[in-house]
Design an enzyme around this catalytic site. Sequence first.
Site, mmCIF file in Angstrom:
data_model
loop_
_atom_site.group_PDB
_atom_site.id
_atom_site.type_symbol
_atom_site.label_atom_id
_atom_site.label_comp_id
_atom_site.label_asym_id
_atom_site.label_seq_id
_atom_site.Cartn_x
_atom_site.Cartn_y
_atom_site.Cartn_z
ATOM 1 N N CYS A 184 46.098 30.133 42.821
ATOM 2 C CA CYS A 184 46.078 30.175 41.336
ATOM 3 C C CYS A 184 46.798 29.251 40.542
ATOM 4 C CB CYS A 184 46.704 31.628 40.829
ATOM 5 S SG CYS A 184 48.149 31.721 41.602
ATOM 6 N N PRO A 216 45.276 46.556 49.165
ATOM 7 C CA PRO A 216 45.042 44.870 49.438
ATOM 8 C C PRO A 216 43.642 44.391 49.108
ATOM 9 C CG PRO A 216 45.057 46.444 51.546
ATOM 10 C CD PRO A 216 45.528 47.232 50.344
ATOM 11 N N GLU A 256 49.100 39.021 37.035
ATOM 12 C CA GLU A 256 49.368 37.454 37.600
ATOM 13 C C GLU A 256 47.748 37.126 37.871
ATOM 14 O OE1 GLU A 256 51.946 35.737 37.864
ATOM 15 O OE2 GLU A 256 53.686 37.199 37.915
ATOM 16 N N TRP A 279 43.056 38.065 48.005
ATOM 17 C CA TRP A 279 43.258 37.805 49.325
ATOM 18 C C TRP A 279 43.684 36.439 49.566
ATOM 19 C CZ3 TRP A 279 40.766 33.167 48.664
ATOM 20 C CH2 TRP A 279 39.981 33.138 47.658
HETATM 21 P P1 NAD Z 1 39.820 39.710 42.157
HETATM 22 O O1 NAD Z 1 40.344 39.840 40.637
HETATM 23 O O2 NAD Z 1 38.455 39.711 42.419
HETATM 24 O O3 NAD Z 1 40.631 40.781 43.238
HETATM 25 C C1 NAD Z 1 41.907 41.050 43.111
HETATM 26 C C2 NAD Z 1 42.102 42.326 43.741
HETATM 27 O O4 NAD Z 1 41.591 43.314 42.536
HETATM 28 C C3 NAD Z 1 41.407 42.831 44.912
HETATM 29 O O5 NAD Z 1 42.276 43.657 45.752
HETATM 30 C C4 NAD Z 1 40.204 43.563 44.488
HETATM 31 O O6 NAD Z 1 39.728 44.335 45.306
HETATM 32 C C5 NAD Z 1 40.668 44.248 43.380
HETATM 33 N N1 NAD Z 1 39.815 44.531 42.328
HETATM 34 C C6 NAD Z 1 38.500 43.846 42.152
HETATM 35 N N2 NAD Z 1 37.842 44.585 41.051
HETATM 36 C C7 NAD Z 1 38.762 45.650 40.584
HETATM 37 C C8 NAD Z 1 38.654 46.803 39.792
HETATM 38 N N3 NAD Z 1 37.579 46.694 38.764
HETATM 39 N N4 NAD Z 1 39.568 47.530 39.418
HETATM 40 C C9 NAD Z 1 40.921 47.334 40.322
HETATM 41 N N5 NAD Z 1 41.049 46.557 41.283
HETATM 42 C C10 NAD Z 1 39.968 45.685 41.292
HETATM 43 O O7 NAD Z 1 40.444 38.390 42.731
HETATM 44 P P2 NAD Z 1 40.419 37.450 44.095
HETATM 45 O O8 NAD Z 1 39.029 36.935 44.238
HETATM 46 O O9 NAD Z 1 40.569 38.357 45.270
HETATM 47 O O10 NAD Z 1 41.454 36.431 43.962
HETATM 48 C C11 NAD Z 1 41.363 35.190 43.158
HETATM 49 C C12 NAD Z 1 41.864 35.216 41.842
HETATM 50 O O11 NAD Z 1 43.439 35.615 41.853
HETATM 51 C C13 NAD Z 1 41.809 33.932 41.104
HETATM 52 O O12 NAD Z 1 41.376 34.128 39.885
HETATM 53 C C14 NAD Z 1 43.463 33.551 41.179
HETATM 54 O O13 NAD Z 1 43.670 32.649 40.221
HETATM 55 C C15 NAD Z 1 44.103 34.723 41.048
HETATM 56 N N6 NAD Z 1 45.462 34.629 41.363
HETATM 57 C C16 NAD Z 1 46.513 34.721 40.837
HETATM 58 C C17 NAD Z 1 47.813 34.658 41.242
HETATM 59 C C18 NAD Z 1 49.127 34.680 40.313
HETATM 60 O O14 NAD Z 1 50.172 34.829 40.521
HETATM 61 N N7 NAD Z 1 48.617 34.352 38.940
HETATM 62 C C19 NAD Z 1 47.982 34.523 42.588
HETATM 63 C C20 NAD Z 1 46.966 34.474 43.454
HETATM 64 C C21 NAD Z 1 45.608 34.721 42.753
#
Ligand code: NAD
Length: 488
Positions: free
Chosen positions: A294, A185, A260, A160
Amino acid sequence: MANIKVNEVIGRIPTQLYVNGQWKDSSSGQTFTVINPATEEKLADVASATPEDGMAALDAAVAAQREWARTPSRKRAQILWDAFDRVTELKDDFASVMTAEMGKPLDQAYGEVTYGAEFLRWFAEGATRTMGNYYPTPEGNIQVVTIKRPVGPCLLVTPWNFPLAMATRKVAPALAAGCTTILKPAEATPLTSLLFVRVLEEVGVPKGVVNIVPTSSTPAMTGPMISDPRLRKLSFTGSTQVGRALLREAAQNVLRTSMELGGLAPFIVFEDADLDLAVEAALATKMRNMGEACNAASRFYVHESVAQEFTEKFAAGMSKMVVGNGMEDGVDVGPIVSARQLASVEELVERSVAAGAKIEVGGKRLDQPGFFFPPTVLTVEGADNPLLEEEVFGPVAPVYSFASEEEVLELANRSQYGLAGYVYTRDMQRIIRLGEELEVGMIGVNSGTISNAAAPFGGVKASGLGREGGVEGIEEYLETIYLGTPRA
Ligand code: NAD
């Protein structure tokens, strides 16, 4: 800027699933609600895809794969150029929707439109350059011909925090390479992605090539797709915890994966740094996107000879930042994305203080509607303080003072994460040493800005696998096929 009527913009965004070139309701008829984190008010109800809807999207992506792979790369590139132009034309809509659904200040949302659109242009340029190779083996007995082929249907799961850029960073190279896609998304921010898919439809992406399935029951919907051997690639951006779970699921069919994941970027200020420049970059790199990035600077290691001066200037800069609804002019810091994320920031700060950290500025959530946490600086003495070990994903900066390069390198590399790092020094040899030894995928050298479509973004260790952007980005969606024939 503030007079954009966001409700009118949202009224123009489709809130259904887009599968096989059709906008449609969820097969269960269910929806989920998207809220504005600055006001806690409802923005829209969005169709929530079921596992059957997910499989229908996979069927569509599989059916469209062969034709899309055969489409001349010039034509695929033109579609991406047209999408770049259209996203740019709609910058007011994209920016205001992002601010409304995830909270970032409007000027930063415009910045994301520029950054996110650039992936469309960058990969349009790369689409026509996916070349193989030809050479004889050293023995001279075999002619080696390599060709590049799209990996096949891809599931793209985005977070998000950068709702447009994280989608374009995956969809653009996939389409450029000739892959079909299913975009999932984040639940908090589906509207930006829905608007982006609407743009792709408008510019003529053929049916089945891009599908979008927002859902409030993610693992249940993505699980059957990942188990289906017709899916060939999973690209995920999000937390390390979820990334690990997805890697386990992906192992079943030996899927190509790009991950990522989380970060805990060290921001290292040496005694010879230009301190004012370092403070300015520290403020920007910490506070961009309210710290919800991130690659945000997360751990500030400052040489003991300049630590006090740095901390005073940094805390003064943080305390001047204006917190509020990102739609309003002059706001530097918007709300945290959700009540849950706010609670986790607050809890981590409390644990850090219990472990001996001292609050210099900020520290407590704001008592007003919306999910606001103020810019916070803490000085930390123990090197194992929770804020130096866990990703905070919020506007919170721990400062730790170090004595030597050797010590700070050991501290920085102690983390399981290895996404980004920032180094402030004027010593060129030290910069090269750190380039060789800092265990991260990206290093900002006297710079707090590293994200760019033309550069390979990604991490080492628990921060992930693969690179997005740069010339590497499209390779994540290509297979190298080798044809060998005896040399006449
Ligand atoms: P999240 O892991 O909770 O969710 C990310 C996505 O995965 C969302 O679309 C969510 O619905 C989906 N998701 C959640 N559980 C799932 C499952 N069991 N199976 C499949 N999909 C699932 O992360 P978030 O809170 O949305 O984002 C924050 C995290 O993302 C932070 O840790 C941040 O560092 C990381 N991030 C990394 C980068 C990068 O390029 N390395 C960029 C942006 C964010």
